[in-house]
Design a protein around this motif. Structure first.
Motif, PDB file in Angstrom:
ATOM      1  N   LEU A 157       0.828  -1.196   0.000  1.00 15.64           N
ATOM      2  CA  LEU A 157       0.000   0.000   0.000  1.00 15.64           C
ATOM      3  C   LEU A 157       0.871   1.259   0.000  1.00 15.64           C
ATOM      4  O   LEU A 157       0.584   2.210  -0.709  1.00 15.64           O
ATOM      5  N   ASN A 158       1.949   1.232   0.809  1.00 21.79           N
ATOM      6  CA  ASN A 158       2.831   2.401   0.857  1.00 21.79           C
ATOM      7  C   ASN A 158       3.488   2.682  -0.491  1.00 21.79           C
ATOM      8  O   ASN A 158       3.643   3.845  -0.878  1.00 21.79           O
ATOM      9  N   GLN A 159       3.868   1.630  -1.202  1.00 26.23           N
ATOM     10  CA  GLN A 159       4.482   1.821  -2.524  1.00 26.23           C
ATOM     11  C   GLN A 159       3.477   2.409  -3.503  1.00 26.23           C
ATOM     12  O   GLN A 159       3.828   3.260  -4.324  1.00 26.23           O
ATOM     13  N   PHE A 160       2.237   1.962  -3.435  1.00 28.06           N
ATOM     14  CA  PHE A 160       1.205   2.501  -4.319  1.00 28.06           C
ATOM     15  C   PHE A 160       0.998   3.988  -4.055  1.00 28.06           C
ATOM     16  O   PHE A 160       0.941   4.795  -4.991  1.00 28.06           O
ATOM     17  N   ILE A 161       0.902   4.352  -2.776  1.00 24.88           N
ATOM     18  CA  ILE A 161       0.695   5.755  -2.418  1.00 24.88           C
ATOM     19  C   ILE A 161       1.874   6.606  -2.870  1.00 24.88           C
ATOM     20  O   ILE A 161       1.690   7.684  -3.446  1.00 24.88           O
ATOM     21  N   ALA A 162       3.086   6.129  -2.636  1.00 23.38           N
ATOM     22  CA  ALA A 162       4.273   6.879  -3.067  1.00 23.38           C
ATOM     23  C   ALA A 162       4.288   7.037  -4.585  1.00 23.38           C
ATOM     24  O   ALA A 162       4.605   8.110  -5.099  1.00 23.38           O
ATOM     25  N   GLY A 163       3.907   5.985  -5.300  1.00 20.22           N
ATOM     26  CA  GLY A 163       3.850   6.064  -6.761  1.00 20.22           C
ATOM     27  C   GLY A 163       2.827   7.081  -7.242  1.00 20.22           C
ATOM     28  O   GLY A 163       3.081   7.827  -8.200  1.00 20.22           O
ATOM     29  N   GLU A 164       1.687   7.132  -6.577  1.00 17.20           N
ATOM     30  CA  GLU A 164       0.660   8.117  -6.942  1.00 17.20           C
ATOM     31  C   GLU A 164       1.134   9.541  -6.648  1.00 17.20           C
ATOM     32  O   GLU A 164       0.889  10.460  -7.434  1.00 17.20           O
ATOM     33  N   LYS A 165       1.825   9.724  -5.531  1.00 14.14           N
ATOM     34  CA  LYS A 165       2.369  11.047  -5.206  1.00 14.14           C
ATOM     35  C   LYS A 165       3.397  11.468  -6.245  1.00 14.14           C
ATOM     36  O   LYS A 165       3.440  12.633  -6.653  1.00 14.14           O
ATOM     37  N   VAL A 166       4.219  10.531  -6.676  1.00 15.30           N
ATOM     38  CA  VAL A 166       5.220  10.844  -7.698  1.00 15.30           C
ATOM     39  C   VAL A 166       4.528  11.231  -9.002  1.00 15.30           C
ATOM     40  O   VAL A 166       4.940  12.181  -9.680  1.00 15.30           O
ATOM     41  N   GLU A 167       3.472  10.535  -9.366  1.00 18.65           N
ATOM     42  CA  GLU A 167       2.730  10.890 -10.593  1.00 18.65           C
ATOM     43  C   GLU A 167       2.166  12.300 -10.498  1.00 18.65           C
ATOM     44  O   GLU A 167       2.230  13.072 -11.455  1.00 18.65           O
ATOM     45  N   ARG A 168       1.620  12.653  -9.353  1.00 22.14           N
ATOM     46  CA  ARG A 168       1.123  14.021  -9.164  1.00 22.14           C
ATOM     47  C   ARG A 168       2.277  15.011  -9.209  1.00 22.14           C
ATOM     48  O   ARG A 168       2.138  16.106  -9.750  1.00 22.14           O
ATOM     49  N   GLY A 169       3.399  14.613  -8.630  1.00 21.86           N
ATOM     50  CA  GLY A 169       4.581  15.464  -8.674  1.00 21.86           C
ATOM     51  C   GLY A 169       5.059  15.704 -10.089  1.00 21.86           C
ATOM     52  O   GLY A 169       5.464  16.815 -10.442  1.00 21.86           O
ATOM     53  N   LYS A 170       5.003  14.668 -10.922  1.00 20.72           N
ATOM     54  CA  LYS A 170       5.387  14.824 -12.329  1.00 20.72           C
ATOM     55  C   LYS A 170       4.513  15.867 -12.999  1.00 20.72           C
ATOM     56  O   LYS A 170       5.006  16.719 -13.753  1.00 20.72           O
ATOM     57  N   ASN A 171       3.219  15.825 -12.747  1.00 21.53           N
ATOM     58  CA  ASN A 171       2.314  16.809 -13.344  1.00 21.53           C
ATOM     59  C   ASN A 171       2.610  18.217 -12.840  1.00 21.53           C
ATOM     60  O   ASN A 171       2.603  19.169 -13.623  1.00 21.53           O
ATOM     61  N   LEU A 172       2.859  18.346 -11.550  1.00 24.78           N
ATOM     62  CA  LEU A 172       3.177  19.662 -11.003  1.00 24.78           C
ATOM     63  C   LEU A 172       4.487  20.192 -11.566  1.00 24.78           C
ATOM     64  O   LEU A 172       4.605  21.390 -11.854  1.00 24.78           O
ATOM     65  N   LEU A 173       5.467  19.332 -11.721  1.00 19.56           N
ATOM     66  CA  LEU A 173       6.740  19.770 -12.297  1.00 19.56           C
ATOM     67  C   LEU A 173       6.576  20.171 -13.753  1.00 19.56           C
ATOM     68  O   LEU A 173       7.217  21.101 -14.234  1.00 19.56           O
ATOM     69  N   ARG A 174       5.723  19.475 -14.454  1.00 22.66           N
ATOM     70  CA  ARG A 174       5.518  19.722 -15.875  1.00 22.66           C
ATOM     71  C   ARG A 174       4.686  20.978 -16.131  1.00 22.66           C
ATOM     72  O   ARG A 174       4.984  21.753 -17.036  1.00 22.66           O
ATOM     73  N   TYR A 175       3.647  21.188 -15.339  1.00 23.65           N
ATOM     74  CA  TYR A 175       2.659  22.215 -15.669  1.00 23.65           C
ATOM     75  C   TYR A 175       2.575  23.375 -14.690  1.00 23.65           C
ATOM     76  O   TYR A 175       1.696  24.224 -14.828  1.00 23.65           O
ATOM     77  N   SER A 176       3.464  23.443 -13.700  1.00 30.16           N
ATOM     78  CA  SER A 176       3.434  24.563 -12.767  1.00 30.16           C
ATOM     79  C   SER A 176       4.831  25.141 -12.597  1.00 30.16           C
ATOM     80  O   SER A 176       5.817  24.543 -13.019  1.00 30.16           O
ATOM     81  N   ASP A 177       4.872  26.289 -11.968  1.00 25.29           N
ATOM     82  CA  ASP A 177       6.151  26.934 -11.671  1.00 25.29           C
ATOM     83  C   ASP A 177       6.509  26.816 -10.194  1.00 25.29           C
ATOM     84  O   ASP A 177       7.425  27.483  -9.727  1.00 25.29           O
ATOM     85  N   TYR A 178       5.782  25.985  -9.449  1.00 26.34           N
ATOM     86  CA  TYR A 178       6.084  25.812  -8.034  1.00 26.34           C
ATOM     87  C   TYR A 178       7.480  25.243  -7.850  1.00 26.34           C
ATOM     88  O   TYR A 178       7.922  24.406  -8.636  1.00 26.34           O
ATOM     89  N   ASP A 179       8.155  25.696  -6.784  1.00 26.55           N
ATOM     90  CA  ASP A 179       9.494  25.158  -6.516  1.00 26.55           C
ATOM     91  C   ASP A 179       9.375  23.769  -5.895  1.00 26.55           C
ATOM     92  O   ASP A 179       8.297  23.334  -5.486  1.00 26.55           O
ATOM     93  N   LEU A 180      10.486  23.071  -5.832  1.00 27.39           N
ATOM     94  CA  LEU A 180      10.489  21.689  -5.363  1.00 27.39           C
ATOM     95  C   LEU A 180      10.055  21.565  -3.908  1.00 27.39           C
ATOM     96  O   LEU A 180       9.375  20.609  -3.531  1.00 27.39           O
ATOM     97  N   HIS A 181      10.431  22.527  -3.098  1.00 23.46           N
ATOM     98  CA  HIS A 181      10.044  22.495  -1.692  1.00 23.46           C
ATOM     99  C   HIS A 181       8.523  22.587  -1.553  1.00 23.46           C
ATOM    100  O   HIS A 181       7.913  21.828  -0.797  1.00 23.46           O
ATOM    101  N   THR A 182       7.915  23.480  -2.281  1.00 22.92           N
ATOM    102  CA  THR A 182       6.465  23.651  -2.235  1.00 22.92           C
ATOM    103  C   THR A 182       5.753  22.398  -2.720  1.00 22.92           C
ATOM    104  O   THR A 182       4.773  21.954  -2.112  1.00 22.92           O
TER     105      THR A 182
END
Length: 66
Positions: free
Chosen positions: A1-26
């Motif tokens: 379950l923890n791996q699934f959640i981490a994978g989903e967070k990474v997928e959301r992170g990919k979208n934020l990195l791709r489509y936003s200007d938020y810094d990595l800390h945010t």
């Protein structure tokens, strides 16, 4: 379950990195990671790239396709 959640967070992170200007800390705080370095380790484990390298690569590919 923890791996699934981490994978989903990474997928959301990919979208934020791709489509936003938020810094990595945010982004890491928004996704609920304990720290920016924890986000970076998990991101690299799932994608093979650091978050900064991923953002740079995606931005470069976008500019080349314009």
């Amino acid at each position: 379950l923890n791996q699934f959640i981490a994978g989903e967070k990474v997928e959301r992170g990919k979208n934020l990195l791709r489509y936003s200007d938020y810094d990595l800390h945010t982004i890491s705080q928004y996704l609920g990671f304990a720290s920016q370095s924890h986000f970076g380790r998990e991101f690299k484990k799932y994608t093979g790239y650091t978050p900064a390298a991923y953002r740079s690569l995606k931005n470069q590919l976008y500019r080349e396709n314009l």
